[in-house]
Every structure is written in structure tokens, then in C-alpha cells.
Design an enzyme around this catalytic site. Structure first.
Site, PDB file in Angstrom:
ATOM      1  N   CYS A 550     -15.614 -42.185 -17.085  1.00 58.06           N
ATOM      2  CA  CYS A 550     -14.232 -42.131 -17.387  1.00 58.06           C
ATOM      3  C   CYS A 550     -13.947 -41.506 -18.561  1.00 58.06           C
ATOM      4  CB  CYS A 550     -13.767 -43.774 -17.304  1.00 58.06           C
ATOM      5  SG  CYS A 550     -13.849 -44.203 -15.621  1.00 58.06           S
ATOM      6  N   GLU A 552     -14.214 -42.617 -21.684  1.00 53.41           N
ATOM      7  CA  GLU A 552     -13.990 -43.193 -23.028  1.00 53.41           C
ATOM      8  C   GLU A 552     -14.930 -43.429 -23.919  1.00 53.41           C
ATOM      9  OE1 GLU A 552     -15.021 -46.639 -20.144  1.00 53.41           O
ATOM     10  OE2 GLU A 552     -14.518 -44.469 -19.924  1.00 53.41           O
TER      11      GLU A 552
END
Length: 771
Positions: A550, A552
Site C-alpha cells: 500500500c 505507506e
């Protein structure tokens, strides 16, 4: 957000509760026997028949004041065993033979826990959270969806009091996780670093962590809820299973000292432990794909590989297959007659357990050898196609093979991902990173193939496995032509590719917006002063980093990271109008969450490259979810009040985390973590607690959520009986069923605040447009 439990779950809970109540008297009797035996473990030397305890054996047993039972590692296991048995005999001098045996068993159990440094919470403390004994109900969210997701995903199967297998209850999962976490601390502190272990402090911190997780103020990653404290970590030491994510680079594939197949094997190994893995295509052109010669049955050179019934066996089978096809650029691959030197391996699947058999270490049920057989077949087809590249002359193919292309790298990784998640036993994720030519260098007329990998009209053969990864491109700040047709068209088609800016990833951690909060005008500045070197603390160059699925977290090759999730809105709701009290409670939760993540980083990994980067970085991600719920309850978004409260909590929280990390680094004699925070988009963990994931805005107050489940899951019949819509999953109709669950996301208060915030935002937009 906790809410009423649906009827199908109440039925299931009553079944579990009946079993639990049936065993409550047995558990209390067991506890009394333990207390009876433990009360004499101080081993007074004046007692007849008792021997003096060996050095460093201490049992804290002031049972009347409910102190914890703790044990230090004995100096001599044999003498400690004699001492424990002597104490047991002394405590049961007038007892029946059966009670004497039970006391001995209890004494030896405590001894084994001391020898293995296995941390245990006090039974009476945990019983205070047992819904059968205490009446406490776990605060599962989204009117039953949270509990369904917990039971499907994280509740392990354990023996019931009646001898029949059953799923864990929430307080049992929390206990397993907390005890596993503090066992890791104990073993590192005494067994690895030789530092000693403060049992009293650990007991207090463990009880606080238990309370925080039980009430879902913070939650470990889903991998931790599933694996922490199980045989996977306690007996096999596979601490990689506690991490959310990893990244591996394929750069200079032909020169990899661990072999050309190693990045692919790392992804499969980590994925089978539940870790989401990112990978790049930097290895394109650094190896050749050559078709091996067919094996002659029973002939010379035939390689029959018997696949072991284990994760390691599956990974090794893929290594054998890939090494038959992938070769360094300068390697000799054919003999004088032009025959390939490598021979197609033949696999024997007879040792792989059948479908439905239990997986003892990881948990769940086996899907049999079929997913692995499908993987081998798909890899052969993809590699044979890649070896006959349209850009390579047929005569050259026979002698030299074809250069490895980005598509082939992605195909291999995606096929692995499809194999790993088959049957819904394991869950993982992937992200693939390609490259985007800068506009300064000039764009080629032909659209790069990587950008079209999810265009299934062009590549229909990729549809069965192309979904396994998010696809993104590395971009250069200020140089990429984001408006070029190939990008815009593909993003419009399926939302991809995404963009990653490695230069920013290594330069910045937390940022302050231009002209706000002491930042200069028209510039972004780093809000994190921690580092030796670059602003964000990174030591790797921009062309050496990647990220998790993702994105992050920035990660180096072979690096893993543990992300824990905090829920600020839970603190706000619990404190009512007292924002100061809620903020102080949130700081306590952050300390507890960081202690969990730091403990995970103490566990050695089973990949040497991963240990090297782990010891250097100790990367952690303390995350937040339910942020929009918090903003709505803290004052709303339209007037900016909620956002300002959030900013204050974040600033103070980050300072608290940095101070705590420095303290823990000193306690465990490890480096401070290179990064501490992130905001992950979250997945099933936020569903369990009833929080909107990460920064996501709730799209509707009420909606239908679809949940994938194994078709043989015993949770399905009560769902069908209760009238929930269930249907076979497209593409995996035999093994997976999709259940539709109605969900209420926002409370009436949150729904009103969200509507007011949206109206305020719209008004601000109109005003700005006309000003």
C-alpha cells in the site's frame, strides 16, 4: 463502533458460551490447584522434606493480593526441578495421589515456562475479561461484521473443555498475543542480550497492553493477531509472520549471491507467512530465460524432486523450477550440439497433505497439492513464452534464450500470489514497481508494456492472476509527463498505475504544509528532526528503495516492517467531553502500541539479508485508523476544528513515540527505529474495531460489505440459515464463497457531523471560486 450483535452470531456465541460455562468450574478448580501449589513455592528451608532452591530461582506467589506468578530462569534445570517437586510434595503431604500428581504437573509446567522464558498473565486477571465469567462483551464494530471478520480471520482453532475443537474467544486471542509479545522481550533480554528481565514492570505493561487490545484502543497487525504466541513463533521461531509487509528488489538478478530465483522465493516464503510483499522490475535485462530440455523418463539426467509437505518444500520446488529456466547473462547454457544443459525438473507431489487436512504450524486447512501444481504449470507456460520473445531471432533463442522482461518478472510474482491465497487459508498482497521515462529524456512512441499489464483486452491471458498486485511506477519529481496518453488512459481504465517518488521517499518523513505551523511559505519541510544524514533518516539511495503493497512504508530490499494500528476515536468516545483526558489516554495507548511493534523487531528472521537491514533500521509503523470519525467527533471538518485537534494529537503523539522509542532502545540495547509512524489504509483490522480505514472518508452511512470465506468454513451454514446472501466467488467457485453483510458505518452523531463537514467544505469551495 460497537453495535448490536446479529442473531446468527448470538447463536454461535451461545454455543461457544455453553462450552465455556461447562468448563468454568474445571478452570476454577485448576486455578485453585495452581494457587495451592504455588503458595508453597517460596520453599522455606525449615520445612521438613524441602530442599533449598538453587540460585536465581524465585517464585513470586503472594496469591492473596493477586500478584502475578513469575519465574526467573533457573541456574540449573535439574536442581530447579528437584526443588519444584520437593515443594509440590510438601504442599500435598496430606493430599490424595491424584492431587499430588496434579501438583507435580503444575510445578513442572512452571519450571518449563521458566526454562523457555514463556511469559504468562495471571489467570484471575484474564478471567476478568471472559464474557462468560465477567459479562464483558468485546467492542466489535459494524453491527456484527467485526465479529464475523474476527472469527473468520484471526480466531484460531483450539481444544475445547469437552475435548472438541472450537474457535478462540476474543479474550483468549488477546492473551495469546500479549503473552507471546512479552515472551519475545524476555528471551531477548536474558537469552540474547544477557540484560536481565524486570518481571514486575513487564507484568504491569502486559496488563495495560491486554486492556488496550481488548478494548481495541490499538490492535496489532492482522499477522500478529493470527500468529503471535502460536507454535509458529514459540516453537519454530518464524517471527517474519508477525510483520505486515516487506520489499525485495530484483536488481542485478544475474549477480545475486543467493541465486537468480531468490527474490521470487523470498516473496513466496514471506507471502506464505502472511506478509505482503512489494517488488520491482529492476532486474529486467539482467538474466536470460532459456527453455530446459525435457526430462527423459528414467533416463540419464532426469531430476525428480520430491516436494516436502511444508512451506519450505513448496518454496524450494519453485526455486528448482526457476533455476532451470533463468540463467546469468554470461553463463553457458547449451552444449556443443545446441542442447540445453538444464533439464526440466519432474515433481513428485505424493507427500503433500490432501485437501482439508489441518496445517499444524500456520493454522487453517490445507488445499492439497492442486494450487502448487497449477503454479508449476503456469510458470512453465509463462517462461517458455518469455524464452521465445518476439524481439529475438529463432536461431538466437535456441542458443542464447531471451532477456528477462519486466512482464515476466510481474507474471512470476503474480502467479505466486494467486497460489498463496488459494482457498483463503493465507492472505497476502503484492505491489509491482515499474519505471516511468522522464519527459526530459523523451518518451518512446510505443507504450511501455508494464503500463498495460492490467489491460485484459490486450493481455487476456493475465486476467486469472493479474489482480494479485497493485502496479505503480517510479517517477522523478518535476520530470514525469503525467498527462501522456498512455498514463491517463490506463488510470481511467482501472485506476493504475499509481505513482511513487523515491527521491521524496528518502528525503522526507513527516511533512508540514507550506505556510502553516511554522513552515516557510511555498515549501514543504520535514517535521521529523531525527536522523543522521538525510532528513528522513534513510541511509539507502533513492534507486535502492521500494515500498510495501500500500506504499505507506519505504523499505529497502529484503526489509520487513511491523505496522500497529491505533484508534483515536475510541479514546474520544470513551472520555466524552473531556478532550484532555482522551488525549492523555491516547498517549498511553501509543506507548503500548510502540512496545508491541518494538518487541516484534527483536525477533530474528530466517533470511540473512533481512536480518542485516533489520538490525540497521528497526523500522516501525505506528498507524491510525478511524481518522475521519475522530475529526467528526472532535469538532467537524467544515470549520477546521476537528482537523486542528487531530494535528495537536499527532504532534504530541509523535513526540511521545520518539521519547518512548529512545527509552526502549536503551532497555533492549538496540538502535532507535529509523521510522516510527505511517498511516496505513488498513484492511480487516479496522473492520474488527468498527473504524473507517486510515484516512478514508466513509462513502455512505449504510452499505453492503462483501466478505470472502472458504466454502467449507463452519461459519457459513448459520449465515445461510440467517438469510445472508452467499454466492460462489468468480474465478474460485469451488473453494471460495462471498457473503454480503449490511453495515452501518456512522452513528447518528457522526453522520450529522460528516454531513455538516461536507456542507462546510462545499461552501468553502464556492467562496474560493468566486473570490
Amino acid at each position: 463502533m460497537a453495535s448490536a450483535t446479529p442473531s446468527w452470531l448470538r447463536t454461535l456465541s451461545r454455543t461457544s458460551g455453553t462450552v465455556a460455562r461447562r468448563g468454568a468450574a474445571t478452570r476454577r478448580a485448576t486455578l485453585q490447584r495452581r494457587i495451592s501449589a504455588a503458595a508453597h513455592w517460596s520453599l522455606p528451608t525449615s520445612s521438613p522434606g524441602a530442599t533449598a532452591p538453587p540460585s536465581r530461582v524465585r517464585f513470586s506467589t503472594t496469591v492473596t493480593s493477586e500478584k502475578r506468578v513469575t519465574a526467573e530462569s533457573p541456574a540449573s534445570a535439574e536442581s530447579a526441578g528437584d526443588a519444584c517437586l520437593a515443594a509440590a510434595r510438601n504442599s500435598t503431604a496430606n493430599a490424595s495421589p491424584l492431587e499430588d500428581i496434579r501438583a507435580r504437573e503444575c510445578a513442572m509446567l512452571m519450571l518449563r515456562e521458566a526454562e523457555t522464558r514463556t511469559f504468562r498473565l495471571n489467570d484471575s486477571f484474564v478471567d476478568g475479561y471472559d464474557p462468560v465469567l465477567s459479562g464483558r462483551a468485546p467492542p466489535f464494530g459494524f453491527n456484527g461484521l467485526g465479529e464475523l471478520v474476527y472469527l473468520r480471520t484471526y480466531a484460531r482453532v483450539i481444544p475445547g473443555e469437552d475435548g472438541q475443537p472450537r474457535r478462540e474467544m476474543w479474550h483468549e486471542t488477546v492473551r495469546r498475543v500479549v503473552e507471546g509479545c512479552f515472551s519475545m522481550q524476555w528471551r531477548h533480554s536474558e537469552g540474547v542480550a544477557g540484560l536481565g528481565f524486570d518481571h514486575e514492570r513487564a507484568g504491569e505493561e502486559a496488563e495495560q497492553m491486554f486492556d488496550d487490545i481488548f478494548h481495541m484502543r490499538f490492535l496489532p497487525p492482522g499477522r500478529g493477531l493470527w500468529a503471535m504466541g502460536t507454535a509458529l513463533t514459540e516453537e519454530r521461531g518464524l517471527f517474519a509472520a508477525l510483520n505486515n509487509c516487506a520489499f525485495v528488489s530484483t536488481a542485478e538478478l544475474g549477480a545475486n549471491p543467493r541465486g537468480l530465483a531468490d527474490p521470487f522465493c523470498f516473496l513466496m516464503d514471506a507471502s506464505m507467512l502472511g506478509v505482503g510483499v512489494g517488488f520491482d522490475c529492476r532486474g529486467a535485462g539482467s538474466a536470460r530465460v532459456v527453455v530446459p530440455r525435457p526430462a527423459e523418463s528414467g533416463g540419464e539426467g532426469e531430476r525428480v524432486f520430491v516436494i516436502e509437505d511444508s512451506r519450505e518444500g513448496w518454496v524450494q520446488s519453485m526455486r528448482v523450477l526457476l533455476e532451470a529456466y533463468l540463467h546469468p547473462l554470461n553463463a553457458r547454457t547449451h552444449d556443443e550440439q545446441g542442447l540445453a544443459l538444464a533439464v526440466e525438473p519432474v515433481f513428485d507431489y505424493s507427500l503433500v497433505r490432501p485437501a482439508g487436512a489441518p496445517i499444524r504450524g500456520f493454522g487453517g486447512k490445507s488445499q492439497g497439492p492442486e494450487p502448487l501444481q497449477e503454479l508449476h504449470m503456469a510458470l512453465r507456460e509463462a517462461l517458455q513464452h518469455a524464452a521465445v520473445s518476439s524481439s529475438t531471432a529463432v536461431s538466437e533463442v535456441k542458443q542464447e534464450g531471451a532477456l528477462l522482461q519486466p512482464r515476466t518478472i510481474v507474471d512470476i510474482m503474480n502467479m505466486i500470489g494467486r497460489c498463496v491465497v488459494a482457498g483463503n487459508v493465507r492472505r497476502t498482497a503484492e505491489i509491482a514497481f515499474g519505471h516511468l521515462a522522464s519527459s526530459k529524456e523523451g518518451a518512446e512512441d510505443e507504450t511501455p508494456e508494464f503500463l498495460q499489464l492490467k489491460d485484459y483486452e490486450r493481455f487476456p491471458d493475465r486476467a486469472p492472476y493479474g489482480w494479485a498486485s497493485n502496479n505503480s511506477v517510479y517517477a522523478s519529481v518535476g520530470h514525469a509527463d503525467y498527462a501522456q496518453p498512455s498514463l491517463a488512459e490506463n488510470i481511467a481504465l482501472n485506476g493504475e498505475p499509481g505513482f511513487a517518488w523515491p527521491d521524496n521517499m528518502v528525503r522526507y518523513g513527516r511533512l508540514r504544509m507550506a505556510g502553516q505551523h511554522d513552515a516557510p511559505e511555498a515549501t514543504l519541510v520535514a517535521a521529523d528532526g531525527f536522523c543522521n544524514g538525510s532528513v528522513a533518516g534513510e541511509t539507502a539511495a533513492a534507486d535502492e528503495v521500494g515500498g510495501n503493497p500500500c506504499l505507506e512504508q519505504t523499505l529497502e530490499s529484503y526489509e520487513l516492517c511491523c505496522l500497529v494500528e491505533c484508534f483515536p476515536n475510541q479514546h474520544l468516545l470513551a472520555a466524552g467531553e473531556d478532550e484532555t483526558e482522551a488525549r492523555a489516554a491516547f498517549m498511553r495507548t501509543l506507548r503500548s502500541a510502540l512496545l508491541y511493534a518494538k518487541s516484534v523487531s527483536l525477533g530474528p528472521l530466517h533470511w540473512a539479508p533481512s536480518n542485516r537491514v533489520l538490525l540497521k533500521n528497526r523500522r516501525i509503523g505506528v498507524s491510525m485508523s478511524g481518522i475521519q470519525q475522530f475529526v467528526a467527533n472532535a469538532g467537524g471538518d467544515g470549520n477546521g476544528l476537528g482537523l486542528e485537534v487531530l494535528r495537536q494529537w499527532c504532534e504530541e503523539g509523535y513526540a511521545e513515540l520518539r521519547a518512548t522509542d529512545n527509552e526502549l532502545a536503551e532497555r533492549f540495547t538496540v538502535r532507535p527505529s529509523i521510522k516510527l509512524t505511517s498511516v496505513k489504509p488498513s484492511g480487516t483490522v479496522s473492520l474488527v474495531s468498527g473504524a473507517t480505514p486510515g484516512l478514508h472518508w466513509p462513502e455512505a452511512a449504510h452499505y453492503m460489505r462483501r466478505v470472502r470465506m472458504a466454502s467449507d468454513d463452519e461459519l457459513l451454514p448459520p449465515l445461510v440459515e440467517a438469510g445472508y446472501h452467499c454466492e460462489p466467488a468468480v474465478g474460485d467457485e469451488k473453494r471460495t464463497t462471498v457473503v454480503t453483510v449490511p453495515v452501518t458505518v456512522l452513528s447518528e452523531q457522526e453522520e450529522a457531523a460528516a454531513a455538516a463537514g461536507a456542507a462546510g467544505t462545499a461552501a468553502g469551495t464556492v467562496a474560493g471560486g468566486t473570490g
